[in-house]
Design an enzyme around this catalytic site. Structure first.
Site, PDB file in Angstrom:
ATOM      1  N   CYS A   1       0.840  -1.204   0.000  1.00  0.00           N
ATOM      2  CA  CYS A   1       0.000   0.000   0.000  1.00  0.00           C
ATOM      3  C   CYS A   1       0.879   1.260   0.000  1.00  0.00           C
ATOM      4  O   CYS A   1       1.563   1.531  -0.977  1.00  0.00           O
ATOM      5  CB  CYS A   1      -0.989  -0.027   1.166  1.00  0.00           C
ATOM      6  SG  CYS A   1      -2.371   1.123   0.935  1.00  0.00           S
TER       7      CYS A   1
ATOM      8  N   HIS B   1      -3.695  -5.178   0.630  1.00  0.00           N
ATOM      9  CA  HIS B   1      -3.173  -5.639   1.927  1.00  0.00           C
ATOM     10  C   HIS B   1      -3.185  -7.169   2.005  1.00  0.00           C
ATOM     11  O   HIS B   1      -4.216  -7.761   2.331  1.00  0.00           O
ATOM     12  CB  HIS B   1      -4.003  -5.048   3.072  1.00  0.00           C
ATOM     13  CG  HIS B   1      -3.775  -3.590   3.275  1.00  0.00           C
ATOM     14  ND1 HIS B   1      -2.773  -3.099   4.084  1.00  0.00           N
ATOM     15  CD2 HIS B   1      -4.403  -2.506   2.740  1.00  0.00           C
ATOM     16  CE1 HIS B   1      -2.803  -1.773   4.057  1.00  0.00           C
ATOM     17  NE2 HIS B   1      -3.770  -1.389   3.251  1.00  0.00           N
TER      18      HIS B   1
ATOM     19  N   GLU C   1      -1.925  -8.959   4.255  1.00  0.00           N
ATOM     20  CA  GLU C   1      -1.927  -9.414   5.654  1.00  0.00           C
ATOM     21  C   GLU C   1      -3.323  -9.615   6.226  1.00  0.00           C
ATOM     22  O   GLU C   1      -3.483 -10.297   7.245  1.00  0.00           O
ATOM     23  CB  GLU C   1      -1.144  -8.428   6.531  1.00  0.00           C
ATOM     24  CG  GLU C   1      -1.777  -7.075   6.742  1.00  0.00           C
ATOM     25  CD  GLU C   1      -1.504  -6.054   5.641  1.00  0.00           C
ATOM     26  OE1 GLU C   1      -1.683  -4.852   5.896  1.00  0.00           O
ATOM     27  OE2 GLU C   1      -1.118  -6.462   4.521  1.00  0.00           O
TER      28      GLU C   1
ATOM     29  N   SER D   1      -0.505 -12.914  38.350  1.00  0.00           N
ATOM     30  CA  SER D   1      -1.915 -12.524  38.441  1.00  0.00           C
ATOM     31  C   SER D   1      -2.848 -13.675  38.104  1.00  0.00           C
ATOM     32  O   SER D   1      -4.033 -13.624  38.419  1.00  0.00           O
ATOM     33  CB  SER D   1      -2.190 -11.364  37.477  1.00  0.00           C
ATOM     34  OG  SER D   1      -2.086 -11.819  36.132  1.00  0.00           O
ATOM     35  N   GLY D   2      -2.317 -14.697  37.433  1.00  0.00           N
ATOM     36  CA  GLY D   2      -3.178 -15.764  36.932  1.00  0.00           C
ATOM     37  C   GLY D   2      -3.634 -15.493  35.511  1.00  0.00           C
ATOM     38  O   GLY D   2      -4.316 -16.312  34.893  1.00  0.00           O
ATOM     39  N   GLY D   3      -3.256 -14.322  34.964  1.00  0.00           N
ATOM     40  CA  GLY D   3      -3.546 -14.019  33.566  1.00  0.00           C
ATOM     41  C   GLY D   3      -2.577 -14.749  32.651  1.00  0.00           C
ATOM     42  O   GLY D   3      -1.616 -15.374  33.107  1.00  0.00           O
ATOM     43  N   VAL D   4      -2.809 -14.656  31.357  1.00  0.00           N
ATOM     44  CA  VAL D   4      -2.017 -15.411  30.379  1.00  0.00           C
ATOM     45  C   VAL D   4      -0.533 -15.059  30.452  1.00  0.00           C
ATOM     46  O   VAL D   4       0.327 -15.936  30.568  1.00  0.00           O
ATOM     47  CB  VAL D   4      -2.546 -15.168  28.944  1.00  0.00           C
ATOM     48  CG1 VAL D   4      -1.631 -15.824  27.911  1.00  0.00           C
ATOM     49  CG2 VAL D   4      -3.958 -15.707  28.804  1.00  0.00           C
TER      50      VAL D   4
ATOM     51  N   SER E   1       1.535 -13.386  32.712  1.00  0.00           N
ATOM     52  CA  SER E   1       2.324 -13.698  33.909  1.00  0.00           C
ATOM     53  C   SER E   1       2.393 -15.202  34.148  1.00  0.00           C
ATOM     54  O   SER E   1       3.389 -15.714  34.662  1.00  0.00           O
ATOM     55  CB  SER E   1       1.760 -12.976  35.140  1.00  0.00           C
ATOM     56  OG  SER E   1       0.492 -13.469  35.497  1.00  0.00           O
TER      57      SER E   1
END
Length: 525
Positions: free
Chosen positions: A85, A181, A183, A235-238, A240
């Site tokens: 582009c 584009h 992608e 934290s238990g999140g993805v 960390s």
């Protein structure tokens, strides 16, 4: 062990909303890449030593004064170059072609290009065949300006009815330009074009894979940390969680995780984190129950931004206190991922606006005197999840819907109280449970419940009750930049509403949020 950084692509960013998507597609192909601002120096490019360079899109006009240009060295580096582009337009202009301003002739959305000349980029790719027997490709356009004259040495590879040079190539120099584009998923064969560029034209090896990334990360962590000890806010999140698993594999018991229960987590979440990481995986975890401390700090505060800052500040205080107890810790681990790095690097332009402040460990005190360990800083979120699976983390945890850093602190509207959080936890758990039962959970991008601090009259049996209201929210989105509200079945919504009102003492009404983004944000605060 293979060197996963040996073959690599450099992507220069001119400001397109799709630029990170290019990087993710190249990574999916199995090739390492980095995304840099367009105004990098020759020395930086030489130092990176890419096997190929991609010039991404951007919102500017090549015809405007002082619009961005690729560094001249890009075209003298002796490596293949792909302009997408705006990238094609600046390549054309810089190499002697001509770009004209589009006046009512731009192409936005679906288009079909016809391949006029053979090219390595489009080798064996077609969606259909034209009446004249030429390959046709379905692509996604988003441009106003267009190339009028291509540079010397180039040929026009493809065109549309309104764009005479939809793709161009100089096969000798391995320079390619596409006006569309590749992608985005709307360009059906886009990933194959990028594969041709990265694997065939740039001759990169596809060795950027989860197992190789883990091996490389563990090796680098061992070298960086040695025999020192590390502290991590889990934290238990993805992010960390994956950092914890990588560090545990690299240094074992020399890792101490600090899990702060702020009273703003989902139902039973604290127990689940402790069971999984402490009991199942055997990590060394310090569990800090700080519910009262967070709630006391937020008492009387109704402003969303102020609440975020209070939650972040109290977390930092607690983490600082706990880190001082780990007297041998020399390193602080964080779950910084690649988009965070890109965001920080790109902020020097001053063009980004803060919509909401981000809750991160970045505000830790300077006097902690700990070195920083960021094993995920090269990875996109989808890559972090794949690595998590490889490390043995459960799918349901890794592919849970996003949960804000301040937790229920921004899902309880206005002042946060324990009573509100307890009611919200129960209501949200019912909503999520029913989504799983109906096999709708993974069909929506994010779903959650919001507590509204208003009372509404209800009828239970022969009596009236005057209790709280909650709102259900479910959205569908690709990138979380824009989102549509999810059209969940009425009978499903009715079932969720009945369960919440009948099973939770204190809620008398359930509403469903049908606002898109924009104009609304996904979270209410």
């Amino acid at each position: 062990m293979s060197n996963i950084h040996e073959h690599k692509i450099l992507i220069l960013d001119f400001g397109s909303q799709y630029t990170q998507l290019i990087a993710r597609r190249i990574r999916e192909i199995g090739v390492y890449c980095e995304l840099w601002a367009w105004d990098v120096s020759e020395a930086q490019i030489k130092g990176f030593a890419p096997n190929g360079i991609i010039l991404a899109g951007g919102p500017e006009s090549v015809t405007a004064d002082e619009s961005p240009r690729a560094p001249e060295y890009v075209f003298n580096a002796g490596v293949p170059v792909l302009g997408i582009c705006y990238g094609m337009q600046t390549m054309s202009e810089q190499l002697g072609g001509k770009v004209i301003e589009g006046i009512g002739e731009g192409e936005f959305g679906y288009a079909q290009i016809e391949i006029q000349e053979p090219s390595e980029l489009f080798k064996s790719i077609e969606d259909a065949i034209s009446e004249s027997g030429k390959p046709l490709l379905d692509v996604w356009m988003s441009h106003g300006d267009k190339v009028l004259d291509i540079p010397e040495g180039f040929v026009t590879v493809a065109n549309t009815e309104t764009c005479p040079h939809a793709a161009m190539a100089n096969e000798d120099k391995k320079f390619y330009g596409v006006q569309f584009h590749p992608e985005v998923t709307h360009t059906r064969q886009g990933k194959r074009m990028l594969e041709h560029f990265a694997l065939d034209i740039c001759e990169c090896e596809a060795n950027w894979k989860p197992t190789s990334i883990i091996e490389d990360a563990v090796e680098r962590l061992k070298k960086q940390i040695g025999d020192d000890e590390v502290i991590l806010g889990l934290s238990g999140g993805v992010d960390s969680s994956v950092v914890a698993m990588l560090l545990h594999r690299a240094i074992g018991d020399k890792l101490t995780c600090v899990f702060v229960d702020n009273g703003l987590l989902r139902l039973n979440e604290a127990d689940q984190v402790m069971d999984m990481f402490g009991d199942h995986f055997g990590l060394n975890i310090v569990h800090v129950n700080a519910e009262n401390r967070f709630l006391d700090a937020m008492k009387g505060e109704a402003d969303p931004e102020a609440k975020r800052k209070i939650i972040g500040h109290v977390f930092v205080e607690i983490f600082d206190e706990e880190s001082k107890k780990c007297k041998n810790a020399k390193w602080l681990a964080q779950g910084t991922i690649y988009p965070d790095v890109i965001e920080s690097a790109g902020s020097a332009t001053g063009k980004a606006h803060v919509i909401k402040s981000h809750h991160n460990v970045g505000g830790l005190p300077d006097d902690m005197e700990l070195g920083l360990v960021e094993p995920l800083r090269e990875l996109f979120k989808d890559e972090v999840r794949k690595i998590g699976l490889e490390l043995g983390l459960p799918y349901d945890m890794l592919y849970r819907h996003p949960f804000p850093g301040p937790g229920l602190g921004v899902r309880v509207l206005g002042e946060v109280k324990k009573e509100y959080c307890d009611l919200l936890r129960l209501a949200d758990a019912i909503f999520i449970e029913e989504l799983h039962k109906a096999e709708l959970y993974h069909k929506v991008s994010q779903a959650f419940t919001v507590f509204l601090p208003v009372r509404s009259v209800g009828v239970m049996g022969d009596g009236r009750k005057y209790d709280w209201v909650v709102s259900l929210r479910a959205v569908e989105t690709i990138d979380f930049m824009t989102a549509h509200w999810a059209h969940l079945p009425y009978d499903f919504l009715g079932r969720v509403s009945n369960r919440i009102i009948n099973e939770i003492d204190g809620i008398s009404r359930v509403v469903y949020d049908i606002s898109g983004k924009p104009p609304a944000t996904i979270e209410w605060e």
